[in-house]
Design an enzyme around this catalytic site. Structure first.
Site: not given
Ligand code: ACM
Length: 546
Positions: A248, A320, A177
């Site tokens: 991420h 995201e 991440d």
């Molecule tokens: C997530 O909770 N961003 C998959």
């Protein structure tokens, strides 16, 4: 006995009991030797009994335990019979026998979960009973984020034991991440040299952040990963690794700046692009550049990953991914034109589609968060539906497989009660009962569409969980409710008997105690658990949402 969790399909109680003694033997038939080894290890530790190896089922007559396959049963189905001839567990595969062995452990009482005998004389009795059991879903998952806070290897192994005790069988390992890269990739050493450490960690309220001014990090070597995967396999758990792309990804970009949108970053920094591993929470704007170099780099990452993880599914994240840099980057815009794409959403689809084909060509299947639907879903892709049910419904209707993990019910980082003494500052409240009433198959789906729901998953994001005790607190007891949802044939949510579940939980807390789980007690946090915020500092104002 009726306090089993998750609840079996059918339990018919008898009137006597099988007593394990120093003479009791354990026989493991063809293909169940691994389960026999596991069961002997845990029961010898807890009871101090030798449980000698039986050579044939007859050796278990009266006071022993027999394990064997019954190929008439479904693959994860088992039948456990305790009667005057001893205890016999039969399963449709070794996995079925293993789940039956987990039930046997519950029948023996909470001390069967200890790692050394208590040193008192006590009897080890299995009540006479016939249990028929099989899971509702083949995917009974738990995701652990080891990027936001690193979980040392032993903690992961313990977590796998806790999953197995609850008959969960898919460990979704969120390895990368913005805040950390946690798996050794030999051809790219800087991913862990640089990418696995951040200089500090944010905690406290979003409006008035505080900082823990010390480096945080860690990673798993490839041998650690092999050990974790083998340990999971002994427990009939599949490890699905996640490398999150194209968002991420700031930790990877910090290690290898050329992976980023260097034109945009250089312009904003007025100089050479140089990012650090992110030290705050949220969604970093720094995403991967959609270049051939990035594709080749990640093919290299996935090549090493495929050697480490035998699972059919490989998770590529996809959630995201902020598109601002792609909008601003001349290189990304040129790529959109060159590929004849409509917009940045299609660019993300192109990126994910590339890895869908790449993984499919190697006999694997891609799974990603539900954002991978935007701009078109790659042909063979499966979806983790996290922003509610809608992504999962759309995917199932389009013939794609789905794992249901809506944040509204099964995100275990969300707080368990509204009280001021609740230590974790994620604002949404998801109670034990909310989790118990989670239904993985939405009623909108036809039965053909519902067949695409592979199962359900709980997700544990660790921004606010700085150590394993905090992870325990957030995970339990809610994971126990989740396990019953994923395994047992429960009625529709409104008809579920939560009172009966709570009654059985009274016995289950004793098992969790013996396992050393720092769960949230039903009456609320214990004084030492009542550290507001993370890292022991107070949070001012209302708790923020993620
Ligand atoms: C997530 O909770 N961003 C998959």
């Amino acid at each position: 006995m009726t306090e089993l969790i998750p609840a079996p399909r059918s339990v018919v109680a008898g009137s006597g009991e099988v007593r394990l003694t120093a003479l009791s033997q354990l026989y493991a038939g063809t293909a169940t030797e691994g389960v026999g080894h596991w069961l002997r290890t845990v029961l010898c530790q807890a009871t101090g009994l030798p449980l000698r190896e039986g050579w044939e089922l007859d050796d278990t007559e009266g006071d022993g335990i027999g394990l064997q396959l019954d190929l008439e049963l479904g693959p994860e189905e088992y039948r456990l019979v305790s009667d005057p001839t001893g205890v016999l567990i039969e399963g449709g595969s070794a996995a079925g026998v293993f789940w039956g062995a987990q039930t046997l452990r519950q029948l023996l009482g909470p001390d069967a979960y200890r790692r050394a005998p208590l040193g008192r004389d006590r009897t080890w009795a299995v009540p006479h009973v016939t249990i028929q059991d099989a899971p509702r879903f083949g995917w009974r998952g738990l995701m652990l984020d080891v990027a936001r806070h690193f979980m040392p290897k032993d903690g992961v192994l313990r977590y796998l034991d806790l999953m197995a005790a609850h008959k969960l069988n898919v460990f979704h390992f969120h390895l990368t991440d913005d805040q950390g890269w946690r798996v050794e990739i030999q051809r790219y050493p800087k991913l862990t040299e640089t990418g696995s450490w951040r200089s500090r960690t944010k905690f406290g309220h979003r409006a008035s952040p505080l900082w823990e001014e010390k480096p945080h990090g860690g990673y798993y070597t490839q041998d650690d990963i092999r050990e974790i995967v083998a340990y999971a396999a002994e427990r009939h758990i599949t490890v699905v690794p996640e490398i999150d792309v194209p968002g991420h990804s700031q930790a990877a970009i910090a290690a290898y700046p050329e992976l980023g949108n260097t034109d945009v970053i250089a312009a904003s920094m007025e100089g050479a692009p140089s990012l650090s591993v992110w030290d705050t929470w949220g969604i970093s704007p720094n995403v991967l550049a959609p270049t051939d170099n990035t594709l080749r780099f990640y093919e290299g990452v996935f090549e090493e990953l495929l050697d480490l993880f035998p699972s059919e599914f490989i998770h590529v994240g996809g959630d995201e991914c902020l598109k601002d840099q792609w909008r601003q980057s001349p290189t990304a815009q040129a790529r959109i034109k060159e590929l004849g794409l409509a917009d940045e959403d299609e660019l993300q689809s192109w990126f994910i589609g590339h890895f869908d084909k790449w993984l499919t060509a190697r006999g694997r299947r891609l799974i990603g968060w539900d954002e991978i639907l935007e701009g078109g879903l790659a042909d063979g892709a499966a979806v983790s539906s996290w922003r509610g049910y809608q992504g999962g419904i759309a995917a199932a209707r389009a013939g794609h497989d789905v794992v249901m993990c809506p944040e509204q019910q099964v995100y275990l980082d969300h707080r368990q009660a509204p009280g001021a003494d609740e230590p974790v500052p994620i604002g949404y409240v998801r109670t034990l009962e909310d989790v118990y009433r989670f239904e993985p198959v939405p009623p909108e789906l036809t039965s053909a569409e519902a067949a695409h729901v592979l199962g359900a998953q709980s997700n544990v994001w660790t921004e606010v969980m700085e150590d394993p005790a905090r992870v325990d607190y957030q995970t339990f007891p809610r994971l126990t409710a989740f396990a019953e949802v994923a395994w047992s044939a429960l009625p529709a949510p409104a008809e579920r008997d939560f009172g009966d579940f709570e009654r059985r939980m009274a016995a289950h807390y004793r098992r969790l105690d013996a396992l050393g789980v720092a769960y949230r007690p039903p009456a609320g946090p214990l004084p030492w658990q009542r550290r507001p915020g993370v890292l022991g500092r107070p949070i001012e104002g209302p708790p923020p949402n993620r």
